[in-house]
Design an enzyme around this catalytic site. Structure first.
Site, PDB file in Angstrom:
ATOM      1  N   GLU A  91     -28.428  -5.383   9.759  1.00  0.00           N
ATOM      2  CA  GLU A  91     -28.211  -5.729   8.163  1.00  0.00           C
ATOM      3  C   GLU A  91     -26.863  -6.135   7.768  1.00  0.00           C
ATOM      4  OE1 GLU A  91     -29.578  -2.072   5.872  1.00  0.00           O
ATOM      5  OE2 GLU A  91     -31.646  -2.403   6.700  1.00  0.00           O
ATOM      6  N   HIS A 107     -32.765  -3.844   1.581  1.00  0.00           N
ATOM      7  CA  HIS A 107     -32.530  -2.329   1.622  1.00  0.00           C
ATOM      8  C   HIS A 107     -32.242  -1.656   0.323  1.00  0.00           C
ATOM      9  CE1 HIS A 107     -31.199   1.018   4.764  1.00  0.00           C
ATOM     10  NE2 HIS A 107     -31.571   1.677   3.556  1.00  0.00           N
TER      11      HIS A 107
END
Ligand SMILES: NC(=O)c1ccc[n+]([C@@H]2O[C@H](COP(=O)([O-])OP(=O)(O)OC[C@H]3O[C@@H](n4cnc5c(N)ncnc54)[C@H](O)[C@@H]3O)[C@@H](O)[C@H]2O)c1
Ligand SMILES: O=C(O)[C@H](O)COP(=O)(O)O
Length: 427
Positions: free
Chosen positions: A272, A295
């Site tokens: 990420e 997220h």
């Protein structure tokens, strides 16, 4: 004799990374901890080390990696406690933190409802092809069609990991008329009409929608790979709002391309971006039947506010009173005010003989011990001694010095209380 350094609450340096809620700062402030720096995002290694330098407590979310190298770095030598202002604590090397005498706290419940709501949203959006149709409409294209669109009512959702989040997804899904089956390594009480199945294979073969809610552990790493996806029903859907490495993303991308799966919704990724300015890369990018969210499962105002309050409260309790209740890597001792005492905390490796040595040190001094607490985990022992303040700080400092010499000692701390029992000074 070492007197130790005296820190009043306003001198305790606290750094909060990753845009932690202002609610945390307020809670710290109300408790007298005013030296709080709030950083809006995750930072690179160099900045992390610079900010860590001299910090007594830090707050992070899921992006900041506190690896062994960081925890053992000179910059982290003052670090007393870590707050994960989220559920997951896999970004911290917990055993290393423990052996440095650093308890790690988190908020195990505060954002669970937010995740469950997003999963329900994802389920409906996927099954109604909302995102591809919406994107087409933004391109001025009118895609009115029922092809490949389904109600969720009557469909079966298979939940893998029936914990705080999975069980809430269960309740919400059932309220929409879905049938719920779940798989968990533990036997879990079924809520409503949900049914626990005995194997993940059975769940994968039965469910129309599979939703993952397991923690990141060696066992769950890549637990959904090509083989597992192949077991899923033709034309079913997969949701991952747990941790990125639970799914083999290339296998998922292939299953979407081959239309084995009609859709997927993914909130977490093996890699990420560290901040909102970094580009997001994934094999799933460009596959329009996959909903990609950055997220944000726990990213609601309500969740962040509650997490801010909860974790700040735990850090304050540890700093002020030595209480480790809620720590994920430490023995839990519930401590509160203790008027007119000097409280000694002794953190040690849990090995035979340490306790005996601690008692020998205390026994060698004619002192009035008002309270004594001991809790252990497999690796760590935590002893708390409340000594009558009438003996004076000098004497207790001598005892502390001797306790620091006990083989196996990791760290000691001394908290001095006022008449009200608030431990205002830390040495
Ligand atoms: N997307 C987000 O923003 C977001 C927000 C919060 C939490 N999470 C993640 O969601 C996950 C679940 O959170 P939770 O609060 O429900 O955790 P939890 O600990 O309450 O529940 C996890 C469940 O998974 C089960 N489990 C563990 N290993 C398993 C395995 N190999 N197979 C099947 N079941 C297994 C456990 O027994 C437990 O019941 C965590 O990974 C957490 O980090 C993501
Ligand atoms: O572990 C969690 O609680 C979630 O993954 C959320 O993490 P975040 O605080 O970084 O959004």
């Amino acid at each position: 004799m070492t007197q130790g350094t005296v820190f009043n609450k306003e001198e305790i340096k606290i750094v909060l990374f990753e845009g932690i809620s202002q609610a945390a700062v307020e809670v710290f402030g109300q408790a007298g901890y005013t030296n709080v720096e709030l950083l809006p995002k995750a930072v690179d290694r160099e900045t992390l080390l610079a900010k860590l330098s001299g910090a007594h407590m830090i707050g992070i979310r899921s992006r900041t990696q506190l690896k062994q190298e960081i925890l053992e770095h000179e910059a982290a030598s003052r670090l007393m406690a870590v707050g994960c202002f989220c559920i997951g604590t896999n970004q911290v090397n917990l055993p290393v933190a423990a052996t440095r005498g650093v308890p790690v706290f988190n908020a195990p419940h505060s954002n669970t409802r937010s995740v469950a709501e997003l999963v329900i949203g994802h389920t409906i959006m996927m099954m109604r092809k909302v995102f591809p149709n919406s994107m087409a409409a933004h391109r001025k294209q009118w895609n009115k069609s029922a092809a490949g669109c389904y109600e969720v009512r009557g469909k079966t959702i298979g939940i893998i990991g029936y914990g705080h989040i999975g069980s809430q997804v269960s309740v919400l899904a059932e309220a929409m008329g879905m049938k719920v089956i779940y798989y968990d390594v533990l036997t879990k009480l079924p809520l409503g009409n949900a049914t626990q199945v005995t194997s993940m294979q059975e769940l994968l073969k039965t469910a129309d929608v599979v939703s993952l809610h397991v923690p990141a552990t060696p066992e769950t790493k890549e637990m959904m790979g090509a083989e597992e996806i192949a077991l899923m029903r033709e034309g079913s859907y997969l949701i991952n709002a747990s941790r990125g490495n639970v799914v083999v993303v290339d296998a998922l991308a292939e299953a979407i391309r081959s239309e084995k799966l009609l859709g997927a919704a993914v909130d977490v990724f093996p890699k990420e971006p560290a901040s909102n300015t970094e580009a997001f890369e994934s094999p799933l990018v460009g596959l329009e039947s996959v909903i990609l969210t950055p997220h944000i499962g726990g990213s609601t105002q309500e969740a962040q506010r509650n997490i801010g309050r909860e974790v700040a409260g735990k850090l304050i309790n540890y700093c002020t009173h030595g209480s480790t209740i809620g720590a994920v890597n430490f023995p839990g001792v519930n401590l509160t005010h203790s008027p007119n005492t000097i409280r000694l905390l002794h953190i040690h490796h849990n090995r035979p003989g340490v306790l005996q040595k601690i008692n020998d040190v205390v026994g060698d001094h004619a002192i009035n011990v008002l309270g004594q607490y001991l809790r252990t985990t497999e690796d760590i022992g935590f002893v708390v001694l409340d000594i009558d303040a009438a003996h004076g700080r000098e004497k207790v400092s001598v005892i502390r010095d001797q306790l620091s010499e006990v083989p196996g000692t990791i760290r000691t701390r001394k908290l001095v209380s006022d008449e009200e029992g608030d431990h205002t000074i830390l040495e």
